[in-house]
Design a protein around this motif. Structure first.
Motif, PDB file in Angstrom:
ATOM      1  N   ARG A 128       0.768  -1.195   0.012  1.00  0.00           N
ATOM      2  CA  ARG A 128       0.040  -0.009   0.040  1.00  0.00           C
ATOM      3  C   ARG A 128       0.708   1.457   0.123  1.00  0.00           C
ATOM      4  O   ARG A 128       0.428   2.367  -0.572  1.00  0.00           O
ATOM      5  CB  ARG A 128      -0.819   0.199   1.281  1.00  0.00           C
ATOM      6  CG  ARG A 128      -2.138  -1.178   0.978  1.00  0.00           C
ATOM      7  CD  ARG A 128      -2.858  -1.331   2.229  1.00  0.00           C
ATOM      8  NE  ARG A 128      -2.289  -1.357   3.555  1.00  0.00           N
ATOM      9  CZ  ARG A 128      -2.228  -1.068   4.780  1.00  0.00           C
ATOM     10  NH1 ARG A 128      -3.564  -0.440   4.980  1.00  0.00           N
ATOM     11  NH2 ARG A 128      -1.697  -1.550   5.653  1.00  0.00           N
ATOM     12  N   ALA A 129       1.935   1.194   0.756  1.00  0.00           N
ATOM     13  CA  ALA A 129       2.922   2.361   0.626  1.00  0.00           C
ATOM     14  C   ALA A 129       3.456   2.750  -0.587  1.00  0.00           C
ATOM     15  O   ALA A 129       3.616   3.882  -1.059  1.00  0.00           O
ATOM     16  CB  ALA A 129       4.080   2.083   1.950  1.00  0.00           C
ATOM     17  N   LEU A 130       3.775   1.514  -1.440  1.00  0.00           N
ATOM     18  CA  LEU A 130       4.478   1.958  -2.537  1.00  0.00           C
ATOM     19  C   LEU A 130       3.511   1.927  -3.832  1.00  0.00           C
ATOM     20  O   LEU A 130       3.818   2.148  -4.792  1.00  0.00           O
ATOM     21  CB  LEU A 130       5.514   0.942  -2.568  1.00  0.00           C
ATOM     22  CG  LEU A 130       6.860   1.173  -2.041  1.00  0.00           C
ATOM     23  CD1 LEU A 130       7.678   0.037  -2.175  1.00  0.00           C
ATOM     24  CD2 LEU A 130       7.399   2.472  -1.833  1.00  0.00           C
ATOM     25  N   GLY A 131       2.294   1.323  -3.551  1.00  0.00           N
ATOM     26  CA  GLY A 131       1.524   1.309  -4.716  1.00  0.00           C
ATOM     27  C   GLY A 131       1.984   0.115  -5.609  1.00  0.00           C
ATOM     28  O   GLY A 131       1.816  -0.065  -6.842  1.00  0.00           O
ATOM     29  N   TYR A 132       2.706  -1.057  -4.980  1.00  0.00           N
ATOM     30  CA  TYR A 132       3.329  -2.246  -5.607  1.00  0.00           C
ATOM     31  C   TYR A 132       1.900  -3.188  -5.495  1.00  0.00           C
ATOM     32  O   TYR A 132       0.977  -3.009  -4.987  1.00  0.00           O
ATOM     33  CB  TYR A 132       4.321  -2.908  -4.730  1.00  0.00           C
ATOM     34  CG  TYR A 132       5.724  -2.164  -5.484  1.00  0.00           C
ATOM     35  CD1 TYR A 132       5.811  -0.835  -5.802  1.00  0.00           C
ATOM     36  CD2 TYR A 132       6.600  -2.987  -5.541  1.00  0.00           C
ATOM     37  CE1 TYR A 132       6.953  -0.300  -6.023  1.00  0.00           C
ATOM     38  CE2 TYR A 132       8.073  -2.423  -5.843  1.00  0.00           C
ATOM     39  CZ  TYR A 132       7.887  -1.231  -6.411  1.00  0.00           C
ATOM     40  OH  TYR A 132       9.219  -0.577  -6.692  1.00  0.00           O
ATOM     41  N   THR A 133       2.164  -4.370  -6.114  1.00  0.00           N
ATOM     42  CA  THR A 133       1.263  -5.572  -6.369  1.00  0.00           C
ATOM     43  C   THR A 133       1.965  -6.697  -5.306  1.00  0.00           C
ATOM     44  O   THR A 133       3.049  -7.079  -5.665  1.00  0.00           O
ATOM     45  CB  THR A 133       1.256  -6.027  -7.818  1.00  0.00           C
ATOM     46  OG1 THR A 133       0.625  -4.652  -8.280  1.00  0.00           O
ATOM     47  CG2 THR A 133       0.073  -6.970  -7.994  1.00  0.00           C
ATOM     48  N   ALA A 134       0.942  -7.227  -4.911  1.00  0.00           N
ATOM     49  CA  ALA A 134       1.354  -8.514  -3.878  1.00  0.00           C
ATOM     50  C   ALA A 134       1.697  -9.581  -4.942  1.00  0.00           C
ATOM     51  O   ALA A 134       0.854 -10.036  -5.891  1.00  0.00           O
ATOM     52  CB  ALA A 134       0.331  -8.875  -3.077  1.00  0.00           C
ATOM     53  N   GLU A 135       2.657 -10.449  -4.766  1.00  0.00           N
ATOM     54  CA  GLU A 135       2.974 -11.558  -5.572  1.00  0.00           C
ATOM     55  C   GLU A 135       1.835 -12.578  -5.226  1.00  0.00           C
ATOM     56  O   GLU A 135       1.632 -13.045  -4.307  1.00  0.00           O
ATOM     57  CB  GLU A 135       4.406 -11.952  -5.270  1.00  0.00           C
ATOM     58  CG  GLU A 135       5.332 -11.117  -6.255  1.00  0.00           C
ATOM     59  CD  GLU A 135       6.631 -11.530  -6.193  1.00  0.00           C
ATOM     60  OE1 GLU A 135       7.620 -10.780  -6.802  1.00  0.00           O
ATOM     61  OE2 GLU A 135       7.049 -12.605  -5.798  1.00  0.00           O
ATOM     62  N   ASP A 136       1.326 -13.325  -6.242  1.00  0.00           N
ATOM     63  CA  ASP A 136       0.341 -14.311  -6.110  1.00  0.00           C
ATOM     64  C   ASP A 136       1.142 -15.781  -6.569  1.00  0.00           C
ATOM     65  O   ASP A 136       1.454 -15.988  -7.972  1.00  0.00           O
ATOM     66  CB  ASP A 136      -0.867 -14.270  -7.101  1.00  0.00           C
ATOM     67  CG  ASP A 136      -1.858 -15.329  -6.844  1.00  0.00           C
ATOM     68  OD1 ASP A 136      -1.560 -16.167  -6.046  1.00  0.00           O
ATOM     69  OD2 ASP A 136      -2.883 -15.279  -7.581  1.00  0.00           O
ATOM     70  N   ASN A 137       1.593 -16.172  -5.540  1.00  0.00           N
ATOM     71  CA  ASN A 137       2.384 -17.769  -5.789  1.00  0.00           C
ATOM     72  C   ASN A 137       1.616 -18.829  -5.429  1.00  0.00           C
ATOM     73  O   ASN A 137       2.229 -19.833  -5.518  1.00  0.00           O
ATOM     74  CB  ASN A 137       3.606 -17.773  -4.920  1.00  0.00           C
ATOM     75  CG  ASN A 137       4.399 -16.417  -4.821  1.00  0.00           C
ATOM     76  OD1 ASN A 137       4.579 -15.825  -3.868  1.00  0.00           O
ATOM     77  ND2 ASN A 137       5.050 -16.161  -5.908  1.00  0.00           N
ATOM     78  N   SER A 138       0.282 -18.522  -5.563  1.00  0.00           N
ATOM     79  CA  SER A 138      -0.761 -19.774  -4.935  1.00  0.00           C
ATOM     80  C   SER A 138      -0.657 -21.099  -5.910  1.00  0.00           C
ATOM     81  O   SER A 138      -0.807 -22.281  -5.618  1.00  0.00           O
ATOM     82  CB  SER A 138      -2.229 -19.202  -4.738  1.00  0.00           C
ATOM     83  OG  SER A 138      -2.496 -18.809  -5.953  1.00  0.00           O
ATOM     84  N   ALA A 139      -0.616 -20.851  -7.368  1.00  0.00           N
ATOM     85  CA  ALA A 139      -0.752 -21.882  -8.457  1.00  0.00           C
ATOM     86  C   ALA A 139       0.597 -22.637  -8.087  1.00  0.00           C
ATOM     87  O   ALA A 139       0.650 -23.862  -8.229  1.00  0.00           O
ATOM     88  CB  ALA A 139      -0.776 -21.247  -9.642  1.00  0.00           C
ATOM     89  N   HIS A 140       1.633 -22.037  -7.808  1.00  0.00           N
ATOM     90  CA  HIS A 140       2.995 -22.501  -7.805  1.00  0.00           C
ATOM     91  C   HIS A 140       3.063 -23.371  -6.485  1.00  0.00           C
ATOM     92  O   HIS A 140       3.561 -24.609  -6.350  1.00  0.00           O
ATOM     93  CB  HIS A 140       4.162 -21.647  -7.809  1.00  0.00           C
ATOM     94  CG  HIS A 140       5.538 -22.155  -7.617  1.00  0.00           C
ATOM     95  ND1 HIS A 140       6.116 -23.096  -8.420  1.00  0.00           N
ATOM     96  CD2 HIS A 140       6.562 -21.708  -6.633  1.00  0.00           C
ATOM     97  CE1 HIS A 140       7.217 -23.295  -8.243  1.00  0.00           C
ATOM     98  NE2 HIS A 140       7.697 -22.377  -7.031  1.00  0.00           N
ATOM     99  N   ILE A 141       2.528 -22.873  -5.604  1.00  0.00           N
ATOM    100  CA  ILE A 141       2.408 -23.403  -4.150  1.00  0.00           C
ATOM    101  C   ILE A 141       1.658 -24.594  -4.065  1.00  0.00           C
ATOM    102  O   ILE A 141       2.107 -25.562  -3.815  1.00  0.00           O
ATOM    103  CB  ILE A 141       2.034 -22.751  -3.162  1.00  0.00           C
ATOM    104  CG1 ILE A 141       3.090 -21.420  -2.825  1.00  0.00           C
ATOM    105  CG2 ILE A 141       1.662 -23.208  -1.770  1.00  0.00           C
ATOM    106  CD1 ILE A 141       2.427 -20.301  -2.061  1.00  0.00           C
ATOM    107  N   GLU A 142       0.503 -24.516  -4.651  1.00  0.00           N
ATOM    108  CA  GLU A 142      -0.529 -25.948  -5.096  1.00  0.00           C
ATOM    109  C   GLU A 142       0.096 -26.862  -5.461  1.00  0.00           C
ATOM    110  O   GLU A 142       0.128 -28.031  -5.450  1.00  0.00           O
ATOM    111  CB  GLU A 142      -1.751 -25.236  -5.573  1.00  0.00           C
ATOM    112  CG  GLU A 142      -2.636 -24.541  -4.462  1.00  0.00           C
ATOM    113  CD  GLU A 142      -3.929 -23.907  -5.264  1.00  0.00           C
ATOM    114  OE1 GLU A 142      -4.027 -24.357  -6.227  1.00  0.00           O
ATOM    115  OE2 GLU A 142      -4.485 -22.918  -4.411  1.00  0.00           O
TER     116      GLU A 142
END
Length: 152
Positions: free
Chosen positions: A23-37
């Motif tokens: 939120r501070a930088l306006g960045y995007t959270a990485e979505d590793n869910s498919a890799h983790i699954e």
């Protein structure tokens, strides 16, 4: 040729800190869910290495790490990891000690500095000190775990 990079930040709660900096930088959270699954289904990782990311729809996440990336940089489609400017937050057992040897400087500009400091405080940052000196004005701040950064 420029290199891709990630800055690794040791912390107590990687998901909380990643959410703050997202939120501070306006960045995007990485979505590793498919890799983790995929890794979990192959037996390469255990349930104990997986967390639920409640801040992003309950998707699967790494228990001891979370990353954010610049929203305009490319992403590895197999892992969900950013291929450019990234911050990786990872759990470490020891507490933070002493002054940070590396910190981020945020540059909203002199006209927006005060509003940016207020916005960051609303996200959970703390103002440590205001420095006004010849040739510069900055506000030293700390994120929710005490890691220092500057707003210039």
């Amino acid at each position: 040729m420029p290199l891709d990079w990630k800055l690794v930040i040791d912390c107590e709660d990687p998901h909380r800190l990643a959410h703050f900096w997202e939120r501070a930088l306006g960045y995007t959270a990485e979505d590793n869910s498919a890799h983790i699954e995929r890794l979990h289904s192959m037996g390469a990782i255990t349930e104990g290495q997986i967390a639920t990311d409640d801040r992003h729809g309950g998707r699967k996440a790494w228990r001891h790490a979370a990353a954010i990336r610049h929203p305009h940089d490319p992403v590895d489609p197999d892992t969900g990891a950013g291929l450019g400017r990234r911050l990786l937050f990872r759990t470490v057992p020891e507490e933070r000690q002493g002054k940070d040897r590396l910190h981020l400087n945020l540059h909203p500009g002199p006209d927006a500095r005060e509003a940016e400091v207020k916005r960051l405080e609303a996200l959970g940052a703390t103002t440590l000190r205001v420095v006004v000196e010849p040739g510069g004005h900055l506000v030293a701040m700390a994120d929710p775990e005490g890691n220092e950064f500057e707003v210039r």
